[in-house]
Motif scaffolding. Structure first.
Motif: not given
Lengths: 277, 277
Positions: B71-72, B107-115, B117-132
């Protein structure tokens, strides 16, 4: 405070390797004509002339030699190879002094089969061994931490933290660090370790280029500033916030760019320098 | 205490991708015949059958499903793409539950053009969203920190320290870490951060292969254990010293090895597992 664009070329330095198709004479003429004040001379650029003559050529054209690139590659499997590496670094120091460069950039080395901690010890030992010559000649040494993808065969120092740790251990005012955004941009400890480096008075040089996505070659696919993903301007702002007043050195190894007309490439470097650095 | 060799295959797991030329049925038959007890199933390996049937096939052959991969890829430039990534990860969790896998590798992901620190925030948010969904289905999630050379487009989490930091921030017993020697071997903080990971009870998986020198492809040139420079046995000893009792998962993407006879390759994996892991 948001990072500010650069507005002039007073701190622009370009490495000779960036314009590999040009001879040193061609490079110096172009830089003088185009208002590039700083040059970092790669060892292989000095051909068919003495280092003293190369230095005179550069200064006669009004350019400043920022650093001499590069020494290093200290680790080796045998005592005699390590001694040869030290001798070659002493020769490199003599060349730097002869050309009139105040600083040598060190790609410190790594060898498949030598565990990284041992390689790091050999690196520190090698730097200590050449330090008397460096101090005698008035040439400083900058450890350049390289990207972790080079840990097997080019550098066992792969982060600012490691480079800072090594500088602290060596503890000599002639040994510092060259910060290169290409190698370090991914590290979430970069800002903190840049600050630590400057507090130790070890921030000797700052190199820029860009990381292309995708990157197609492990060595020769660096991007011009703006062609990739690195937050160059932000990292430069961290460096400058420490009080760094040195050059921004453009160091691009690129099969793509080396195929292009080098005068055009130099124009594009200047444009990208203002727009993306 | 020097690291000890492995003496049997009781903790050997192999990823389906390692034998990419084989179908899932061929892989399962070969593993059963050759005494490979663990299998990590890649998502693309489940074809022409339901996940429930794939799980039954694997268990009927006496194998244990170690994890479901992967996933990721949470970060994205638009809200709707991020929502699509979350939906796809929920689907991945459902598939893992259906096949009977206790763990998903992210594999949590990254996107050219997304800084980053912001990508890491989106990753943590995404993991939290699928946790339930993960908790509801009894499937755990393992963040896999990837090598810094993948920071532009595959993973904004590039060290054990970062993965540990993210796990601490998310603070849920269903979220941990997959340690892969390929991505992390160069890091001088690896041992300490493995210990920290285990102390947090987050050491969910351990992946092995080797780093070739030179490496010729950014993605598809991983080495068989012993073909490269990684101190695999030593890293395994660090992992085991924490009390880790899970599988040693062989995960090799290699154009070279995929061209070879896969039965012979499997023999060589077993040999290398004992000799170099």
């Amino acid at each position: 405070m948001p990072a500010k664009p650069l507005t002039d070329f007073s701190r622009l330095c370009i490495h000779t390797i960036t314009h590999k198709p040009w001879s040193l004479k061609e490079t110096v003429s172009a830089f003088a004509r185009e208002g590039v004040p700083g040059i970092t001379v790669w060892r292989d650029a000095v051909k068919d002339m003495t280092h003293a003559d190369a230095g005179k050529l550069i200064r006669d054209n009004g350019l400043e030699i920022v650093s001499y690139c590069r020494g290093g590659f200290f680790p080796a499997k045998t005592e005699s190879e390590r001694a040869a590496a030290i001798a070659d670094n002493e020769k490199c120091i003599d060349e730097a002094a002869a050309i009139g460069a105040p600083l040598i950039v060190l790609v410190v080395g790594a060898v498949p089969g030598i565990p990284l901690p041992e390689a790091r010890q050999q690196i520190a030992d090698g730097i200590r061994a050449v330090l008397p010559r460096a101090k005698d000649k008035g040439v400083k040494l900058a450890i350049e931490p390289l990207h972790p993808m080079y840990a097997a065969e080019r550098s066992a120092v792969n982060s600012m933290k490691q480079a800072n740790d090594m500088c602290e251990a060596i503890n000599d005012d002639h040994v510092g660090i060259a910060v290169d955004v290409y190698h370090l941009w991914w590290d979430d400890m970069l800002k903190t370790e840049i600050e630590r480096c400057a507090a130790l008075d070890k921030l000797f040089a700052f190199h820029i280029c860009d990381w292309r996505s995708p990157t197609e070659d492990f060595l020769l696919d660096r991007g011009l500033m703006g062609e990739g993903v690195i937050n160059i301007r932000e990292i430069r702002s961290w460096v400058e916030a420490t009080g760094y007043k040195g050059y921004n050195e453009v160091e691009i190894f690129s099969n793509r760019w080396w195929k292009e007309d080098q005068n055009k490439f130099l124009d594009q470097i200047k444009e990208a320098y203002l727009q993306y650095s």
